[in-house]
Motif scaffolding. Sequence first.
Motif, PDB file in Angstrom:
ATOM      1  N   CYS A  17       0.842  -1.197   0.000  1.00  0.00           N
ATOM      2  CA  CYS A  17       0.000   0.000   0.000  1.00  0.00           C
ATOM      3  C   CYS A  17       0.876   1.245   0.000  1.00  0.00           C
ATOM      4  N   THR A  18       0.332   2.333  -0.549  1.00  0.00           N
ATOM      5  CA  THR A  18       0.999   3.621  -0.525  1.00  0.00           C
ATOM      6  C   THR A  18       0.101   4.592   0.222  1.00  0.00           C
ATOM      7  N   VAL A  19       0.626   5.176   1.288  1.00  0.00           N
ATOM      8  CA  VAL A  19      -0.119   6.146   2.084  1.00  0.00           C
ATOM      9  C   VAL A  19       0.701   7.429   2.107  1.00  0.00           C
ATOM     10  N   LEU A  20       0.150   8.482   1.523  1.00  0.00           N
ATOM     11  CA  LEU A  20       0.860   9.754   1.464  1.00  0.00           C
ATOM     12  C   LEU A  20       0.634  10.562   2.735  1.00  0.00           C
ATOM     13  N   GLN A  21       1.273  11.714   2.835  1.00  0.00           N
ATOM     14  CA  GLN A  21       1.293  12.484   4.083  1.00  0.00           C
ATOM     15  C   GLN A  21      -0.089  13.002   4.472  1.00  0.00           C
ATOM     16  N   GLY A  22      -0.300  13.128   5.785  1.00  0.00           N
ATOM     17  CA  GLY A  22      -1.503  13.749   6.317  1.00  0.00           C
ATOM     18  C   GLY A  22      -2.760  12.912   6.250  1.00  0.00           C
ATOM     19  N   VAL A  23      -2.658  11.609   6.097  1.00  0.00           N
ATOM     20  CA  VAL A  23      -3.830  10.731   6.014  1.00  0.00           C
ATOM     21  C   VAL A  23      -4.328  10.412   7.424  1.00  0.00           C
ATOM     22  N   THR A  24      -5.654  10.422   7.604  1.00  0.00           N
ATOM     23  CA  THR A  24      -6.280  10.049   8.873  1.00  0.00           C
ATOM     24  C   THR A  24      -7.054   8.764   8.681  1.00  0.00           C
ATOM     25  N   VAL A  25      -6.783   7.774   9.522  1.00  0.00           N
ATOM     26  CA  VAL A  25      -7.511   6.505   9.514  1.00  0.00           C
ATOM     27  C   VAL A  25      -7.987   6.273  10.935  1.00  0.00           C
ATOM     28  N   GLY A  26      -9.311   6.226  11.134  1.00  0.00           N
ATOM     29  CA  GLY A  26      -9.779   6.073  12.504  1.00  0.00           C
ATOM     30  C   GLY A  26     -11.253   5.793  12.628  1.00  0.00           C
ATOM     31  N   GLU A  27     -11.709   5.834  13.872  1.00  0.00           N
ATOM     32  CA  GLU A  27     -13.111   5.586  14.186  1.00  0.00           C
ATOM     33  C   GLU A  27     -13.967   6.763  13.759  1.00  0.00           C
ATOM     34  N   LYS A  28     -15.225   6.465  13.447  1.00  0.00           N
ATOM     35  CA  LYS A  28     -16.148   7.540  13.112  1.00  0.00           C
ATOM     36  C   LYS A  28     -16.560   8.305  14.362  1.00  0.00           C
ATOM     37  N   PHE A  29     -16.779   7.580  15.447  1.00  0.00           N
ATOM     38  CA  PHE A  29     -17.169   8.189  16.710  1.00  0.00           C
ATOM     39  C   PHE A  29     -16.176   7.728  17.772  1.00  0.00           C
ATOM     40  N   ALA A  30     -15.268   8.574  18.145  1.00  0.00           N
ATOM     41  CA  ALA A  30     -14.209   8.203  19.085  1.00  0.00           C
ATOM     42  C   ALA A  30     -14.607   8.580  20.505  1.00  0.00           C
ATOM     43  N   ASP A  31     -15.642   7.919  21.029  1.00  0.00           N
ATOM     44  CA  ASP A  31     -16.089   8.225  22.389  1.00  0.00           C
ATOM     45  C   ASP A  31     -15.536   7.241  23.411  1.00  0.00           C
TER      46      ASP A  31
END
Length: 87
Positions: free
Chosen positions: A5-19
């Motif tokens: 995989c190629t992931v460029l700078q500033g990418v966010t990978v996460g939960e939709k609701f981080a409670d």
Amino acid sequence: MGSNCTVLQGVTVGEKFADGRPPHDYPQIGNRVVIGAGAILLGNVVVGDGASIAANAVVVDNVPPGCVVAGSPARIIRSANTSDGSR
């Protein structure tokens, strides 16, 4: 995340609701995926093998294998079956 995989700078990978409460739903990224700079992938989405995500796209739905998505929210701009952008 899959292999090659190629992931460029500033990418966010996460939960939709981080409670902090379970279940924790994170994106699943296949093999040979390209994620452009500044893209955001949120929640329990599946990015198929060979997909490409444009810079600054906001992915909140599944991305089929081999497709190119762009926009906010991301939409398919080229599917795996065609080269002219039609579905």
